[in-house]
Scaffold this active site. Sequence first.
Site, PDB file in Angstrom:
ATOM      1  N   GLU A   1      12.415  35.665   9.658  1.00 31.61           N
ATOM      2  CA  GLU A   1      12.747  36.546   8.529  1.00 31.61           C
ATOM      3  C   GLU A   1      13.277  37.823   9.144  1.00 31.61           C
ATOM      4  OE1 GLU A   1      13.392  39.177   6.124  1.00 31.61           O
ATOM      5  OE2 GLU A   1      11.298  39.669   6.494  1.00 31.61           O
TER       6      GLU A   1
ATOM      7  N   CYS B   1      13.460  45.513   4.825  1.00 31.72           N
ATOM      8  CA  CYS B   1      14.601  44.658   5.145  1.00 31.72           C
ATOM      9  C   CYS B   1      15.462  44.390   3.920  1.00 31.72           C
ATOM     10  CB  CYS B   1      14.129  43.354   5.772  1.00 31.72           C
ATOM     11  SG  CYS B   1      12.880  42.477   4.830  1.00 31.72           S
TER      12      CYS B   1
END
Length: 486
Positions: A243, A277
């Site tokens: 991720e 993110c």
Amino acid sequence: MTHYIQGQWHTGNGHDVTSINPANGETIWCGKTATAEQVNAAVEAARAAQFDWFMLGFDARLAIVEAYRSQLEANKAELAETIAQETGKPQWETATEVGAMIGKIALSAAAYHKRTGTEANDTPAGRAVIRHKPHGVVAVFGPYNFPGHLPNGHIVPALLAGNTVIFKPSELTPKVAELMVTLWDKAGLPAGVINLVQGEVDTGKALASHPQIDGLFFTGSSRTGHLLHQQYAGHPGKILALEMGGNNPLIIKGVQDIKAAVHDILQSAYISSGQRCTCARRLYVEQGEQGDALIALLVDAVKQIKVGPWNAQPQPFMGSMISETAAKGMVAAQANLLDLGGKVLVELTHLQAGTGLVSPGLIDVTAIDVLPDEEYFGPLLQLVRYGDFDQAIKLANQTRYGLSAGLLADSREDYDYFLARIRAGIVNWNKQITGASGAAPFGGVGASGNHRASAFYAADYCAYPVASVEADAVSLPATLSPGLSL
């Protein structure tokens, strides 16, 4: 208390490391890194404990995981304060992080059954059964921006599935990791089921390259994730879940309530000091009077964002970035955009030497022909004015990343058009793009991940399917195959 191996705390045999409160520069944790030998001991402990942990059965594993949830509840104030001190995030935000950690337990249990449960069906050939088994020993690499919630999102489903874990947190947030593992210990987790090794690059390399781990779950930068992907390319038997980051676009089109739109922009770009993110990095606003009005309101709102230490009262919206180095990196990123032809609407400034405190920035980059396809991991938003919706979508897709994207628009038709054409794993409409549900998958495409979505889908990479055809006794078929006689 630095490393936790085989149910015991150990000091490191490597070099000295410290953790700094980025809001004031004070040292809040000291320790020594784990050596390759200590990493090996952690892996061996996890390997020795794995089969017995799996054979306990799901209900027994869940009982211990729920005891961990009780420990989180009982210690949530201490954990939230530890996260705040070590990351610089304001206390209101770290309290929500701990709440997400607590909520992850029930979500992970539900995902285990829904995504990786057992199913049986009678067929003419026999009883067809689908089961799932753990990979074995897995490494979890945690990030600094959510040092509790994000590794927790790997660790909990991994343990529920029957894996054992070696946790290597960010070297910037060792104190949070130490407290988390202390709570696992208090919950009654058997020795060896979770192990903690602290350190920097060398510790991480020793763990990632260890031949006895069966998988690695990573949350962090695209650069490190790509290096891990290259390293694991020759090991198809190991599961790798990545991720990574994003250069995330947010498009505004035909919104009447511009105040509400500005609020969603602020929440998308500047929450966590831009260190999520999923944060918006690029903002696309229509040309014309309505767009002008929105930008004027946005500029004023950005200038009014309160920035301060984690414990300031009244509480700020933005705390410190993770380090002074990170803060200086954002100043340099802004300078680069200005050199390319960008125009300052709100200047990002380093507020205090020796800290990670910065003010939020907004740069009009419409005049830049080709924007750098970089994830500027901080509170710096790039504004582009557009004249055509198709052009905006085309520009939004001009990135190697594909994590999150959003559209603020009053028209459902516009959203359907956008949804069909945008390339991202998280696509929101009239909501901040930093808002994700734990009851849904979380992940991206392109340079943002390797098609191993986490959150509710984390169960998928924590176990592998086993297909069986079964009967209670050996029996001859009614008709033998041609060429056989018995």
